[in-house]
Design a protein around this motif. Structure first.
Motif, mmCIF file in Angstrom:
data_model
loop_
_atom_site.group_PDB
_atom_site.id
_atom_site.type_symbol
_atom_site.label_atom_id
_atom_site.label_comp_id
_atom_site.label_asym_id
_atom_site.label_seq_id
_atom_site.Cartn_x
_atom_site.Cartn_y
_atom_site.Cartn_z
ATOM 1 N N ALA A 158 2.443 6.316 -7.174
ATOM 2 C CA ALA A 158 1.243 6.985 -7.747
ATOM 3 C C ALA A 158 1.598 8.461 -7.795
ATOM 4 O O ALA A 158 1.322 9.229 -8.923
ATOM 5 N N ARG A 159 2.281 8.889 -6.786
ATOM 6 C CA ARG A 159 2.568 10.315 -6.706
ATOM 7 C C ARG A 159 3.661 10.793 -7.715
ATOM 8 O O ARG A 159 3.802 11.620 -8.428
ATOM 9 N N TYR A 177 -8.469 7.776 -10.707
ATOM 10 C CA TYR A 177 -7.994 7.131 -9.616
ATOM 11 C C TYR A 177 -6.529 7.086 -9.567
ATOM 12 O O TYR A 177 -5.653 6.936 -10.475
ATOM 13 N N CYS A 178 -5.958 7.710 -8.445
ATOM 14 C CA CYS A 178 -4.859 7.829 -8.253
ATOM 15 C C CYS A 178 -4.060 7.404 -6.706
ATOM 16 O O CYS A 178 -4.445 8.069 -5.875
ATOM 17 N N GLY A 179 -3.308 6.497 -6.616
ATOM 18 C CA GLY A 179 -2.876 6.021 -5.349
ATOM 19 C C GLY A 179 -4.191 5.552 -4.579
ATOM 20 O O GLY A 179 -3.858 5.467 -3.216
ATOM 21 N N GLN A 180 -5.017 5.052 -5.082
ATOM 22 C CA GLN A 180 -6.261 4.442 -4.245
ATOM 23 C C GLN A 180 -6.130 3.037 -3.827
ATOM 24 O O GLN A 180 -5.519 2.474 -4.546
ATOM 25 N N ASN A 200 -2.580 2.073 -8.565
ATOM 26 C CA ASN A 200 -3.547 1.881 -7.629
ATOM 27 C C ASN A 200 -3.602 0.461 -6.955
ATOM 28 O O ASN A 200 -2.609 -0.273 -7.490
ATOM 29 N N ILE A 214 0.794 -1.287 -0.065
ATOM 30 C CA ILE A 214 -0.042 -0.099 0.200
ATOM 31 C C ILE A 214 1.024 1.306 0.141
ATOM 32 O O ILE A 214 0.653 2.058 -0.785
ATOM 33 N N GLY A 215 1.910 1.251 0.727
ATOM 34 C CA GLY A 215 2.813 2.376 0.762
ATOM 35 C C GLY A 215 3.560 2.565 -0.413
ATOM 36 O O GLY A 215 3.664 3.708 -0.951
ATOM 37 N N THR A 262 2.475 1.571 -3.323
ATOM 38 C CA THR A 262 1.550 2.169 -4.321
ATOM 39 C C THR A 262 1.260 3.440 -4.358
ATOM 40 O O THR A 262 1.272 4.130 -5.362
ATOM 41 N N ARG A 263 1.415 4.139 -3.385
ATOM 42 C CA ARG A 263 0.911 5.456 -3.016
ATOM 43 C C ARG A 263 2.349 6.300 -3.481
ATOM 44 O O ARG A 263 2.029 7.282 -4.062
ATOM 45 N N SER A 264 3.392 5.909 -3.234
ATOM 46 C CA SER A 264 4.609 6.431 -3.734
ATOM 47 C C SER A 264 4.684 6.474 -5.057
ATOM 48 O O SER A 264 5.050 7.491 -5.704
#
Length: 248
Positions: free
Chosen positions: A169-170, A234-237, A180, A162-163, A165-167
């Protein structure tokens, strides 16, 4: 017009010989994608997926590769060709008290469930950047959010997904790349059957509002949505087909 069509795109699905990965591969093929069915020493099962796709008029090939090893990932991506969609689905799980967890247990889990996501993403992203777009869908878990006793390495790995993915995505959204994750609840696969898990595990998994486990096809539907143009914003979801186990 936004649709669920994946026509003209190649999707690489890791761990696609069985379970959720198999369901994703079949559904993506139905949506028009050319599908690369990654597996690890499951040639017969992977070939069965390829045959099901080709018999339905689709395009698919199977590639045996250990996605926890950098050299094998490089070969996998090279053999796959141009990858427009990556689904990081390969994973393992182990039920074991934390104080009994060995270094090997920890390393095996983190390699398969987290490092592999890093390696495959790193391998496909240069091509996606060069083309100005792409999609990565990472398979996390509701346990990466909730935690669970006797599953420390698995929970740590999925929280890491999850972490990561968010990194990603940004970092890569400016390049037109969507990253995502999906965090499923209990799913009816061989990996989480009573053959491998304790009755206590099953009791906890069923203690959710829907009081049932999902079928792999229900998770695949979320993957198709995230891979399609319908999810362009959808971005980093982290989407949760989980029967109510997690309600953010």
């Amino acid at each position: 017009m936004n649709t669920l069509s994946l026509q003209g795109r190649t999707a690489l699905v890791t761990g696609a010989a069985t379970g959720i990965g198999r369901a994703i591969a079949l559904l993506f093929a139905q949506a028009g994608a050319r599908v690369v069915v990654n597996h690890l020493r499951q040639a017969d099962a992977a070939q069965a997926v390829v045959q099901a796709i080709t018999h339905a008029g689709g395009d698919a090939l199977a590639i045996d590769a250990d996605v926890g090893r950098s050299t094998e990932v490089q070969r996998l991506v090279a053999d796959a060709g141009e990858v427009h969609i990556l689904v990081n689905n390969a994973g393992i799980i182990q039920e074991k008290p934390f104080l009994d967890t060995t270094d090997d247990d920890w390393d095996r889990m983190l390699t398969t469930d987290l490092k592999a996501v890093f390696l495959t993403s790193r391998a496909v992203l240069p091509g996606m950047v060069a083309r100005g777009g792409g999609v990565i869908v990472n398979m996390a878990s509701d346990l990466g959010i909730l935690g669970r006793e006797n599953y420390a390495p698995y929970c740590a790995a999925k929280a890491g997904v999850i972490g990561l993915t968010r990194s990603l995505a940004r970092e890569f959204a400016p390049h037109g790349i969507r990253v995502n994750a999906i965090a499923p609840g209990p799913v009816n696969t061989a990996m989480v059957s009573l053959e491998h898990m304790s009755p206590e595990w099953m009791e906890k998994e069923l203690a959710i509002p829907q009081h049932r486990v999902a079928e792999p096809e229900e998770i695949a539907a979320t993957a198709l949505f995230l891979a399609s143009d319908l999810s362009r914003f959808y971005c980093g979801q982290v989407l949760g087909p989980n029967g109510g186990s997690v309600m953010p």
